[in-house]
Design a protein around this motif. Structure first.
Motif, PDB file in Angstrom:
ATOM      1  N   GLY A 199      -7.042  -9.427 -18.310  1.00 43.62           N
ATOM      2  CA  GLY A 199      -7.966  -8.959 -20.012  1.00 43.62           C
ATOM      3  C   GLY A 199      -9.069  -8.822 -19.700  1.00 43.62           C
ATOM      4  N   THR A 200      -9.719  -8.786 -18.050  1.00 44.27           N
ATOM      5  CA  THR A 200     -11.288  -9.639 -18.225  1.00 44.27           C
ATOM      6  C   THR A 200     -11.277  -8.200 -18.610  1.00 44.27           C
ATOM      7  N   SER A 201     -13.532  -7.117 -18.107  1.00 48.79           N
ATOM      8  CA  SER A 201     -13.834  -6.055 -18.269  1.00 48.79           C
ATOM      9  C   SER A 201     -13.170  -4.949 -17.225  1.00 48.79           C
ATOM     10  N   VAL A 202     -13.234  -5.238 -16.475  1.00 50.97           N
ATOM     11  CA  VAL A 202     -12.392  -4.838 -14.959  1.00 50.97           C
ATOM     12  C   VAL A 202     -11.686  -5.441 -14.505  1.00 50.97           C
ATOM     13  N   VAL A 203     -10.527  -4.536 -13.800  1.00 52.16           N
ATOM     14  CA  VAL A 203      -9.686  -5.274 -12.399  1.00 52.16           C
ATOM     15  C   VAL A 203     -10.153  -5.318 -11.261  1.00 52.16           C
ATOM     16  N   PRO A 204     -10.044  -6.068 -10.277  1.00 51.91           N
ATOM     17  CA  PRO A 204     -10.734  -5.761  -8.929  1.00 51.91           C
ATOM     18  C   PRO A 204      -9.849  -5.095  -8.441  1.00 51.91           C
ATOM     19  N   VAL A 205     -10.425  -4.420  -6.971  1.00 50.43           N
ATOM     20  CA  VAL A 205     -10.006  -3.975  -6.019  1.00 50.43           C
ATOM     21  C   VAL A 205      -9.155  -5.229  -4.965  1.00 50.43           C
ATOM     22  N   VAL A 206      -8.039  -4.915  -4.382  1.00 45.27           N
ATOM     23  CA  VAL A 206      -7.740  -5.678  -4.134  1.00 45.27           C
ATOM     24  C   VAL A 206      -7.495  -4.809  -2.534  1.00 45.27           C
ATOM     25  N   ALA A 262      -8.859  -2.111   3.203  1.00 40.73           N
ATOM     26  CA  ALA A 262      -8.827  -1.028   3.073  1.00 40.73           C
ATOM     27  C   ALA A 262      -9.430  -1.414   1.336  1.00 40.73           C
ATOM     28  N   ALA A 263      -9.704  -2.486   0.967  1.00 44.15           N
ATOM     29  CA  ALA A 263     -10.270  -3.044  -0.238  1.00 44.15           C
ATOM     30  C   ALA A 263     -11.516  -1.414  -0.561  1.00 44.15           C
ATOM     31  N   MET A 264     -12.297  -1.571   1.027  1.00 41.22           N
ATOM     32  CA  MET A 264     -12.979  -0.032   0.357  1.00 41.22           C
ATOM     33  C   MET A 264     -12.861   1.377   0.501  1.00 41.22           C
ATOM     34  N   SER A 265     -11.977   1.473   1.124  1.00 38.96           N
ATOM     35  CA  SER A 265     -10.890   3.275   1.453  1.00 38.96           C
ATOM     36  C   SER A 265      -9.816   2.773   0.508  1.00 38.96           C
ATOM     37  N   GLY A 266      -8.762   2.086  -0.069  1.00 37.09           N
ATOM     38  CA  GLY A 266      -8.173   2.329  -1.371  1.00 37.09           C
ATOM     39  C   GLY A 266      -6.836   2.515   0.221  1.00 37.09           C
ATOM     40  N   GLU A 267      -7.131   2.154   1.623  1.00 33.63           N
ATOM     41  CA  GLU A 267      -5.892   3.037   2.178  1.00 33.63           C
ATOM     42  C   GLU A 267      -5.194   1.286   2.594  1.00 33.63           C
ATOM     43  N   GLN A 268      -4.495   1.254   1.899  1.00 34.34           N
ATOM     44  CA  GLN A 268      -3.581   0.290   2.174  1.00 34.34           C
ATOM     45  C   GLN A 268      -2.566   0.650   3.480  1.00 34.34           C
ATOM     46  N   PRO A 269      -1.744  -0.993   3.634  1.00 36.92           N
ATOM     47  CA  PRO A 269      -0.889  -1.036   4.760  1.00 36.92           C
ATOM     48  C   PRO A 269       0.258   0.072   4.623  1.00 36.92           C
ATOM     49  N   GLU A 286      10.704 -15.208  17.324  1.00 37.04           N
ATOM     50  CA  GLU A 286      10.406 -15.043  16.073  1.00 37.04           C
ATOM     51  C   GLU A 286       9.291 -14.238  16.355  1.00 37.04           C
ATOM     52  N   ASP A 287       8.635 -14.111  14.982  1.00 37.62           N
ATOM     53  CA  ASP A 287       6.854 -12.542  15.314  1.00 37.62           C
ATOM     54  C   ASP A 287       6.002 -13.747  14.440  1.00 37.62           C
ATOM     55  N   LEU A 288       5.425 -13.975  14.263  1.00 37.77           N
ATOM     56  CA  LEU A 288       4.201 -14.192  12.684  1.00 37.77           C
ATOM     57  C   LEU A 288       3.263 -13.098  12.135  1.00 37.77           C
ATOM     58  N   CYS A 289       3.260 -13.100  11.529  1.00 40.98           N
ATOM     59  CA  CYS A 289       2.559 -12.714  10.509  1.00 40.98           C
ATOM     60  C   CYS A 289       1.982 -13.064   9.567  1.00 40.98           C
ATOM     61  N   VAL A 290       0.347 -12.137   9.280  1.00 40.49           N
ATOM     62  CA  VAL A 290      -1.060 -12.498   9.331  1.00 40.49           C
ATOM     63  C   VAL A 290      -1.193 -11.652   8.226  1.00 40.49           C
ATOM     64  N   ILE A 291      -1.170 -12.073   6.857  1.00 40.56           N
ATOM     65  CA  ILE A 291      -1.347 -10.919   5.979  1.00 40.56           C
ATOM     66  C   ILE A 291      -2.941 -11.988   5.153  1.00 40.56           C
ATOM     67  N   GLY A 292      -4.117 -10.706   5.413  1.00 38.96           N
ATOM     68  CA  GLY A 292      -5.422 -10.474   4.887  1.00 38.96           C
ATOM     69  C   GLY A 292      -5.210  -9.731   3.905  1.00 38.96           C
ATOM     70  N   ILE A 293      -6.063 -11.170   2.774  1.00 41.10           N
ATOM     71  CA  ILE A 293      -5.899 -10.143   1.016  1.00 41.10           C
ATOM     72  C   ILE A 293      -7.543 -10.581   0.411  1.00 41.10           C
ATOM     73  N   ARG A 294      -8.171  -9.741  -0.182  1.00 47.33           N
ATOM     74  CA  ARG A 294      -9.771  -9.632   0.006  1.00 47.33           C
ATOM     75  C   ARG A 294      -9.703  -9.126  -2.060  1.00 47.33           C
ATOM     76  N   VAL A 295     -10.179  -9.603  -1.765  1.00 53.79           N
ATOM     77  CA  VAL A 295     -11.388  -8.782  -3.913  1.00 53.79           C
ATOM     78  C   VAL A 295     -12.451  -8.628  -3.573  1.00 53.79           C
ATOM     79  N   ASP A 296     -13.040  -7.729  -2.916  1.00 54.26           N
ATOM     80  CA  ASP A 296     -14.777  -7.819  -2.788  1.00 54.26           C
ATOM     81  C   ASP A 296     -15.706  -7.587  -3.747  1.00 54.26           C
ATOM     82  N   ASP A 297     -14.587  -7.018  -4.695  1.00 51.16           N
ATOM     83  CA  ASP A 297     -16.241  -6.319  -5.940  1.00 51.16           C
ATOM     84  C   ASP A 297     -16.508  -7.917  -6.683  1.00 51.16           C
ATOM     85  N   LEU A 298     -16.277  -8.872  -5.920  1.00 57.25           N
ATOM     86  CA  LEU A 298     -16.264  -9.949  -7.355  1.00 57.25           C
ATOM     87  C   LEU A 298     -17.841 -10.544  -7.538  1.00 57.25           C
ATOM     88  N   ARG A 299     -18.457  -9.529  -6.627  1.00 54.31           N
ATOM     89  CA  ARG A 299     -20.152 -10.347  -6.397  1.00 54.31           C
ATOM     90  C   ARG A 299     -20.808  -8.893  -7.537  1.00 54.31           C
TER      91      ARG A 299
END
Length: 387
Positions: free
Chosen positions: A339-346, A374-381, A255-268
């Motif tokens: 329902g927050t003021s903005v939805v962060p980029v994932v 992906a979070a910076m450019s919007g280009e997801q897999p 089998e293969d092992l898949c690792v998915i990284g997920i970020r919401v960098d604009d929380l700051r």
């Protein structure tokens, strides 16, 4: 009732010997790991110092006994520090060298001063070395794995008291001499004996509790301690260690092992613009959403303050683009429902053991780097995400 120096020294020696014997018996029965063995060495050193001082009291001319006793007394404090360093899994080479140099210096100082200095031969190096190792021990018990044990606070207090007392003892010794009333009243041999008895008993209790936990969790040198936060997410080091094992197992199973990284960098930026409470709500919702939508048997681990990783084994023909697209959509939906003021980029990124290597931490880093892009450019897999 007034006790003479010999009686007090014998009482302190008895306490040290009984404590050391009990600790050593536990060490043998538990087949202790390195921290426990180092702490046992500390108590053995205490026994040796007590015997050496008794020899000096009984045979005043044998000044070599006080030199060896001084060295062993310092070793007792130093090995408490070394045991704490080992408990935290940090390298011991430099601490061992520091300990060896200090012990040799203390013994030589007492030998050089010789019989002309009497009971206080090498006293200043003895006091300073004990203060030094007590400070190092107190600091070490407030960091790493040992700091996460509530009982370690007791060891911090013990080492702190020893550090303060020996520091003050040095100042008074140099300023007023060992025969002054202040020194004899507060820092003399009688006070030292009582303090030694109290601290030894306390140290035995605290290190026994720590040693029991350490033996249960990490007693076998071939095992590792995994740390999970309250929400069930593995901390980064633990996550990487498990991944390395799973990669080998998945490879053996074809089998293969898949690792998915997920970020919401604009929380700051959210925290700056709309307040830390809103950013905290998003962070909690993000973690909960990742855990909820990750595959049932997947591991979820911390990458950093704004990133998580998900890892699981997959058959070679798995459509990873579809899998991460569905996960991304569900995460965005959950964050939108806040329902927050903005939805962060994932941002989301994928690393496969078959393509990116078979080392756990490396897979985490590569998946996270792709998620950050992906979070910076919007280009997801799976292509560009809809705004």
């Amino acid at each position: 009732m007034v006790l003479d120096v010999l009686s007090l020294q014998m009482a302190a020696s008895l306490v040290i010997v009984v404590s050391a014997v009990m600790y050593l018996l536990d060490t043998l029965m538990l087949k202790d790991a390195l921290p426990g063995r180092l702490w046992a060495t500390a108590f053995l050193s205490g026994v040796f110092s007590a015997v050496a001082y008794l020899v000096w009291i009984a045979v005043p001319g044998a000044f070599i006994a006080i030199a060896l006793g001084n060295g062993a007394f310092v070793a007792a404090t130093a090995f408490i520090w070394l045991g704490s360093v080992a408990f935290n899994g940090r390298p011991l080479r430099v601490p061992v060298v520091v300990t060896a140099v200090a012990l040799v210096g203390v013994v030589i100082a007492a030998l050089v001063e010789g019989s002309r200095a009497g009971d206080w031969a090498g006293a200043v190096p003895l006091f300073l070395a004990n203060a030094l190792f007590a400070v190092l021990g107190a600091i070490e018990t407030r960091r790493g794995a040992i700091a996460r044990r509530w009982s370690a606070a007791g060891l911090t207090v013990i080492m702190g008291i020893e550090a303060v007392w020996f520091s003050l003892r040095t100042v008074v010794f140099l300023a007023q001499g060992p025969d002054s009333e202040v020194f004899q009243t507060y820092f003399g041999t009688s006070v030292s004996a009582f303090l030694t008895m109290a601290l030894v008993v306390a140290a035995v209790v605290v290190t026994s509790v720590l040693r029991t936990n350490e033996s249960a969790l990490r007693g076998n040198p071939e095992t590792r301690q995994l740390i999970v936060d309250r929400s069930g997410v593995l901390l980064r080091e633990s996550f990487g260690a498990v991944l390395t094992i799973l990669v080998a197992r998945a490879d053996a199973a074809g089998e293969d092992l898949c690792v998915i990284g997920i970020r919401v960098d604009d929380l700051r930026r959210v925290a700056t613009a709309f307040g830390p409470e809103e950013a905290e709500d998003m962070a909690r919702a993000f973690r909960a959403s990742v855990r909820r939508h990750a595959p049932t048997m997947a591991l979820v681990g911390v990458t950093d303050a704004t990133g998580l990783s998900v890892a699981f084994s997959t058959p070679p023909a798995t459509d990873h683009r579809r899998l991460v697209r569905v996960l991304h959509e569900r995460l965005v939906d959950d964050l939108s429902d806040l329902g927050t003021s903005v939805v962060p980029v994932v941002g989301i990124g994928v690393a496969l053991a078959s393509e990116d290597g078979r080392d756990g931490p490396t897979l985490v880093d590569r998946a996270d780097a792709k998620a950050r892009h992906a979070a910076m450019s919007g280009e997801q897999p799976f292509g560009f995400a809809a705004e």
